[in-house]
Design a protein around this motif. Structure first.
Motif, PDB file in Angstrom:
ATOM      1  N   MET A 190      -9.936 -11.799  20.951  1.00 27.52           N
ATOM      2  CA  MET A 190      -8.553 -12.039  21.285  1.00 27.52           C
ATOM      3  C   MET A 190      -8.377 -12.295  22.767  1.00 27.52           C
ATOM      4  N   ALA A 191      -9.435 -12.066  23.528  1.00 30.54           N
ATOM      5  CA  ALA A 191      -9.353 -12.378  24.943  1.00 30.54           C
ATOM      6  C   ALA A 191      -9.160 -13.872  25.097  1.00 30.54           C
ATOM      7  N   LYS A 243      -4.409 -14.504  13.379  1.00 34.25           N
ATOM      8  CA  LYS A 243      -4.304 -13.513  12.305  1.00 34.25           C
ATOM      9  C   LYS A 243      -4.786 -12.144  12.784  1.00 34.25           C
ATOM     10  N   GLU A 244      -5.869 -12.121  13.560  1.00 38.43           N
ATOM     11  CA  GLU A 244      -6.370 -10.864  14.105  1.00 38.43           C
ATOM     12  C   GLU A 244      -5.342 -10.234  15.040  1.00 38.43           C
ATOM     13  N   ALA A 262      -3.498  -6.661  14.593  1.00 38.18           N
ATOM     14  CA  ALA A 262      -3.505  -5.656  15.661  1.00 38.18           C
ATOM     15  C   ALA A 262      -2.082  -5.221  16.010  1.00 38.18           C
ATOM     16  N   MET A 263      -1.160  -6.160  16.027  1.00 35.56           N
ATOM     17  CA  MET A 263       0.239  -5.823  16.317  1.00 35.56           C
ATOM     18  C   MET A 263       0.806  -4.912  15.229  1.00 35.56           C
ATOM     19  N   ILE A 264       0.505  -5.222  13.977  1.00 33.36           N
ATOM     20  CA  ILE A 264       0.976  -4.403  12.855  1.00 33.36           C
ATOM     21  C   ILE A 264       0.366  -3.008  12.934  1.00 33.36           C
ATOM     22  N   PHE A 270       4.007 -12.721  12.868  1.00 34.12           N
ATOM     23  CA  PHE A 270       4.346 -11.297  12.801  1.00 34.12           C
ATOM     24  C   PHE A 270       5.766 -11.115  12.281  1.00 34.12           C
ATOM     25  N   ASP A 271       6.708 -11.868  12.854  1.00 35.26           N
ATOM     26  CA  ASP A 271       8.109 -11.762  12.435  1.00 35.26           C
ATOM     27  C   ASP A 271       8.289 -12.117  10.962  1.00 35.26           C
TER      28      ASP A 271
END
Length: 96
Positions: free
Chosen positions: A1-2, A41-42, A46-48, A16-17
């Motif tokens: 994700m970097a 998607k990753e 991670a946010m979830i 996400f929304d």
């Protein structure tokens, strides 16, 4: 994700929304069926996970504590205490 680009962040935010209010099984299926890149998607997963690890975190506005910002305004935009530098020998603006 970097190295996530601003476009990826926008796509992750939109995805996400669109899935956050879904039941978990439906959310997983929607993410799996999404045409978003794997990194997006990753990021959404991670946010979830972060949201689920801190339930209620976004339910209340933050309470800010700390020093008043320059200009006499608090961080919340409310007038802060007035500072009178005339009596502070350590203040560079104090008259001699």
């Amino acid at each position: 994700m970097a190295g996530t680009s601003s476009g990826d962040w926008a796509e992750a935010s939109a995805l996400f929304d669109s899935v956050i209010e879904m039941p978990e099984a439906d959310r997983a299926a929607a993410l799996a069926g999404s045409k978003a890149p794997t990194g997006v998607k990753e990021r959404v997963n991670a946010m979830i996970a972060a949201l689920e690890a801190s339930p209620g975190f976004l339910d209340h506005p933050p309470v800010l504590h700390g020093p008043v910002q320059a200009g006499g305004m608090s961080r919340m935009g409310e007038p802060g205490p007035k500072v009178d530098s005339r009596h502070d020998p350590d203040c560079a603006d104090s008259p001699p």
